[in-house]
Design an enzyme around this catalytic site. Structure first.
Site, PDB file in Angstrom:
ATOM      1  N   TRP A 169       0.882  -1.315   0.090  1.00 59.14           N
ATOM      2  CA  TRP A 169      -0.070  -0.042   0.064  1.00 59.14           C
ATOM      3  C   TRP A 169       0.706   1.241   0.036  1.00 59.14           C
ATOM      4  CZ3 TRP A 169      -0.400   4.096   3.655  1.00 59.14           C
ATOM      5  CH2 TRP A 169      -1.395   4.830   3.446  1.00 59.14           C
ATOM      6  N   ASP A 334     -16.136  12.733  -2.300  1.00 57.43           N
ATOM      7  CA  ASP A 334     -15.590  11.240  -1.922  1.00 57.43           C
ATOM      8  C   ASP A 334     -16.537  10.740  -0.584  1.00 57.43           C
ATOM      9  OD1 ASP A 334     -13.408   9.117  -0.714  1.00 57.43           O
ATOM     10  OD2 ASP A 334     -12.724   9.980  -2.689  1.00 57.43           O
ATOM     11  N   ASP A 335     -15.917   9.861   0.331  1.00 61.75           N
ATOM     12  CA  ASP A 335     -16.249   9.175   1.396  1.00 61.75           C
ATOM     13  C   ASP A 335     -17.065  10.159   2.234  1.00 61.75           C
ATOM     14  OD1 ASP A 335     -17.344   7.474   3.207  1.00 61.75           O
ATOM     15  OD2 ASP A 335     -15.220   6.494   3.419  1.00 61.75           O
ATOM     16  N   ARG A 411     -10.378  -1.922   9.149  1.00 57.31           N
ATOM     17  CA  ARG A 411     -11.066  -0.470   8.824  1.00 57.31           C
ATOM     18  C   ARG A 411     -12.439  -0.481   9.238  1.00 57.31           C
ATOM     19  NH1 ARG A 411     -12.617   3.148   3.998  1.00 57.31           N
ATOM     20  NH2 ARG A 411     -11.766   4.960   4.490  1.00 57.31           N
ATOM     21  N   LYS A 444     -16.606   6.488  -8.260  1.00 58.97           N
ATOM     22  CA  LYS A 444     -15.277   5.950  -7.807  1.00 58.97           C
ATOM     23  C   LYS A 444     -15.476   4.893  -7.062  1.00 58.97           C
ATOM     24  CE  LYS A 444     -10.826   7.089  -5.491  1.00 58.97           C
ATOM     25  NZ  LYS A 444      -9.912   8.172  -4.903  1.00 58.97           N
ATOM     26  N   TRP A 445     -15.191   3.510  -7.601  1.00 59.01           N
ATOM     27  CA  TRP A 445     -15.560   2.220  -6.830  1.00 59.01           C
ATOM     28  C   TRP A 445     -14.364   1.867  -6.133  1.00 59.01           C
ATOM     29  CZ3 TRP A 445     -19.896  -0.735  -8.597  1.00 59.01           C
ATOM     30  CH2 TRP A 445     -20.168  -2.025  -8.085  1.00 59.01           C
ATOM     31  N   ASP A 446     -14.289   1.787  -4.829  1.00 57.58           N
ATOM     32  CA  ASP A 446     -13.469   1.550  -3.819  1.00 57.58           C
ATOM     33  C   ASP A 446     -13.660   0.189  -3.526  1.00 57.58           C
ATOM     34  OD1 ASP A 446     -10.974   1.789  -2.606  1.00 57.58           O
ATOM     35  OD2 ASP A 446     -11.546   3.848  -1.876  1.00 57.58           O
ATOM     36  N   ASN A 448     -11.512  -1.746   0.023  1.00 60.52           N
ATOM     37  CA  ASN A 448     -10.596  -1.115   0.859  1.00 60.52           C
ATOM     38  C   ASN A 448     -10.148  -2.348   2.084  1.00 60.52           C
ATOM     39  OD1 ASN A 448      -9.635   1.663   0.685  1.00 60.52           O
ATOM     40  ND2 ASN A 448     -11.621   2.094   1.090  1.00 60.52           N
ATOM     41  N   CYS A 492     -10.824   1.675  -7.835  1.00 63.75           N
ATOM     42  CA  CYS A 492      -9.650   1.818  -6.822  1.00 63.75           C
ATOM     43  C   CYS A 492      -9.897   0.761  -5.689  1.00 63.75           C
ATOM     44  CB  CYS A 492     -10.194   3.179  -5.962  1.00 63.75           C
ATOM     45  SG  CYS A 492      -9.259   3.648  -4.674  1.00 63.75           S
ATOM     46  N   ASP A 514      -2.581   5.516  -3.232  1.00 62.75           N
ATOM     47  CA  ASP A 514      -3.128   6.340  -2.150  1.00 62.75           C
ATOM     48  C   ASP A 514      -1.820   7.679  -1.976  1.00 62.75           C
ATOM     49  OD1 ASP A 514      -5.711   5.720  -1.831  1.00 62.75           O
ATOM     50  OD2 ASP A 514      -5.364   4.609  -0.105  1.00 62.75           O
TER      51      ASP A 514
END
Length: 691
Positions: A169, A334-335, A411, A444-446, A448, A492, A514
């Site tokens: 990362w 974003d988030d 997370r 934007k498809w994340d 995590n 993403c 990132d």
């Protein structure tokens, strides 16, 4: 071009510069003949009649020569196909028939009720290979391993060198090269997604440079766990085998009448060095893989580093006004816009706008952004769920978990089991409603976190979730794109954790890392460019010092020129930028828009790698070229070294628009660089036009 011998047992596929040939013996053994510089069908037929060398009882004449080695019989190499039924394990196949459709060759084999079809298709000089397995029998067949292809390299007296992209990362896509030794070198991911640790690409050469020499490369199009094995066999022959899944514990169980199609494992031969190989990969992806690749991607602003989770409609509108003034074309929230998402502890899975932050939904903000002349985008992470969410409280069984085991959280989130049809349908309904409720142009498809507790209690074959999660992800993306053709998607995964030919065939760009530090990004982007084009490589200009990662201070100039090597974005807190910084940003954005066609659609030449000192890349499109150069460090008063341009007509003259100098062909371009680069950590852009 596809050519077939009169006897129907020798086939050759050719591109503009390369050929790939294979042959079926009288004993139904499918042998590899040639992969390299272009040859004629008669040459392939001559190779087909050469006898195999004699082997001792401890060796096999098929090893290192078979086109797609299966488990079973006189073979000792790693099998590309390993299957079992209740009665037996392995494959004893016989040739059934071949057929063609357009430029695609299909070779069909049978082993009782299992039908194995090998697919080949040449596109430019990239050969796509994949396999279809059909269970025509009455009993289930378990696929322990079903690789997409095995690639065989020619014999070479000099030793092979292996190139790969490794990382973690915030440090993805770093190029490393080492001599290949006897035995197996295995890279891959057992994490459920492509992974930050390796991109699914390898290259082999003996003495290639950036612009000279033979390079063999292979790239896998799969967005889940995967494995590529590069093996130097005891007789020094080299084979590359790769496909979905990391180990051999089982991919799928095919019931009667079920089919599995492997992902594409593509291969490329080039005699133009690593640069020539990269340009061939890029051209292939722009022509055959990336959706709407002829449409340049807009300059975006992303709100994450400006606001994190503390967002509101009014605040985002203020940022949008400043972004529009800087020339931004796409504004992305974003988030933090949905559910009870005020931190990373809650809200994932509840894909409706937060009523306190967006009382009338996202439409008013989207309309405001459109009125400012920009497109409107949002961030989502559909494959994840927080335990603190309405979705998890209603369906705790929808996540991946092992019965009787603790559910691991990273997370503060769990992984939804997208292999389940009810989960797919729920996400489809949520996202379809969302995309229909507001003027959304971009998603934007994340993704995590990695798979940890990859279980599916109650399913007859829970192991299948490793494959079926990815197939569910692909199906959901395909369905959304079909229903909302005007919406662009970015892949993403905490940065570069899901980048491969499979996801690139369904998304418009990818989030590279990132890590937005402009100096670190040079090495990341250098590695990324070995296989993927700038057209999909998102890169942001963020604040200085870079408090997100390393507190490094860098000029706005260096940050912009670093990000202009891909799809330019801005991710800093524009509310804190001075009027002078905003004005300078507008100048860089305007310049990027001028050179954008060259960067996103031109041929890339890596002039100097980012190893300290000066680094530079060049893009050529038609009669224009642009050079981006960065001075990473300067020691002991040393002058900036000269850079030799490439890809230009050596008989023509080119004017440098920044300096007014006229140069003849691929000359040493140095005066402009020396005047354009001033001090430590500085950068420049130079444009050339044929006159």
């Amino acid at each position: 071009m596809l050519e077939i011998a009169e006897n129907g047992r020798t086939w050759i596929l050719s591109g503009p510069a390369s050929s790939y040939a294979l042959h079926l013996t009288a004993e139904d053994e499918l042998l590899h003949l040639h992969w390299g510089a272009r040859i004629a069908l008669a040459d392939a037929e001559a190779l087909a009649v050469r006898p195999l060398p004699d082997y001792h009882a401890f060796e096999s004449p098929l090893d290192g020569r078979e086109e797609y080695p299966v488990e079973g019989g006189p073979r000792f190499t790693r099998p590309a196909l390993s299957v079992r039924t209740d009665e037996r394990r392995g494959t004893e196949w016989s040739f059934d028939a071949y057929d063609t459709e357009g430029d695609e060759l299909r070779l069909r084999f049978r082993d009782a009720g299992l039908v194995v079809t090998l697919h080949y298709r040449m596109r430019h000089d990239v050969l796509e290979r994949w396999v279809t397995l059909d269970n025509h029998g009455p009993a289930p067949v378990e696929l322990l391993r079903a690789d997409s292809a095995t690639w065989t390299l020619p014999d070479r007296e000099d030793g092979w060198r292996l190139s790969q992209l490794h990382g973690r990362w915030a440090a993805e896509s770093r190029l490393t090269q080492a001599p290949l030794t006897y035995g197996e070198k295995v890279i891959g991911s057992r994490r459920g997604h492509t992974g930050h640790q390796h991109l699914p690409w390898v290259a082999l050469d003996t003495d290639a440079t950036e612009e000279r020499g033979e390079v063999y490369g292979c790239a896998l199009g799969w967005s889940g766990s995967w494995r590529i094995c590069v093996a130097q066999l005891p007789d020094a022959r080299v084979q590359i085998t790769g496909g979905a899944g990391y180990d051999d514990s089982g991919l799928l169980r095919l019931e009667a009448a079920e089919t599995f199609t492997t992902p594409v494992f593509a291969g490329l031969w080039s005699d133009g060095g690593f640069g020539g190989a990269s340009r061939a990969w890029h051209a292939y992806q722009r022509a055959y893989v990336i959706p709407d690749a002829d449409r340049d991607r807009p300059v975006l602003f992303n709100s994450w580093e400006a606001t994190y989770f503390d967002i509101s409609e009014e605040q985002q509108g203020t940022l949008a006004s400043r972004a529009a003034a800087a020339g931004v074309e796409l504004f992305v929230v974003d988030d933090g816009w949905f559910g009870t998402r005020t931190s990373d502890r809650a809200g994932l899975g509840d894909w409706a706008p937060n009523p306190d932050r967006f009382p009338a939904g996202l439409k008013p903000l989207g309309d405001r952004v459109h009125a400012l002349g920009m497109q409107f985008g949002i961030w989502v992470e559909p494959e994840m769920v927080n335990p603190d969410s309405e979705l998890y409280r209603a369906h705790p069984d929808w996540v991946q978990y092992q019965a009787g085991r603790k559910r691991t959280e990273f997370r503060n989130q769990l992984v939804l089991n997208l292999a389940r049809e009810d989960v797919q349908e729920y996400l489809w309904e949520q996202l379809d409603v969302l995309l229909s409720s507001a003027p959304i142009d971009y998603v934007k498809w994340d993704f995590n976190r990695c798979f940890t507790d990859a279980g599916w209690p109650g399913d007859a074959y829970p192991q299948r979730l490793w494959v079926d999660h990815v197939r569910g992800f692909y199906a959901l993306l395909d369905r959304l794109r079909a229903a909302h053709p005007g919406v662009a998607f970015e892949s993403c995964s905490g940065g570069g954790g899901r980048i491969d030919l499979g996801v690139l065939s369904r998304t418009d760009q990818v989030w590279t890392s990132d890590n937005t530090d402009p100096l670190d990004r040079l090495a990341i982007q250098h590695g990324f460019s070995q296989i993927h084009p700038a057209r999909v490589m998102a890169a942001w200009v963020t604040d200085s010092p870079n408090t997100q990662l390393n507190d490094r201070v860098s000029s706005l100039r260096f940050r912009f020129v670093s990000a202009m090597a891909g799809v330019l974005g801005v991710g800093g807190d524009l509310a804190e930028w001075t009027e002078e910084e905003l004005a300078e940003a507008r100048e860089w954005v305007d310049l990027y828009k001028e050179i954008r066609p060259l960067v996103q659609r031109g041929d890339l030449y890596r002039l100097r790698p980012p190893r300290g000192g000066l680094s530079a890349v060049q893009y050529v499109l038609g009669e224009e070229a642009v050079v981006l150069a960065w001075l990473q460090a300067q020691h002991y008063g040393e002058p900036v070294p000269a850079v030799r341009l490439r890809g230009l007509d050596p008989t023509a003259s080119y004017e440098c628009l920044e300096t007014g100098e006229v140069h003849r062909g691929a000359v040493l371009l140095h005066h402009g660089l020396r005047t354009g680069l001033r001090g430590d950590l500085d950068a420049t852009v130079l444009r050339l036009r044929r006159i």
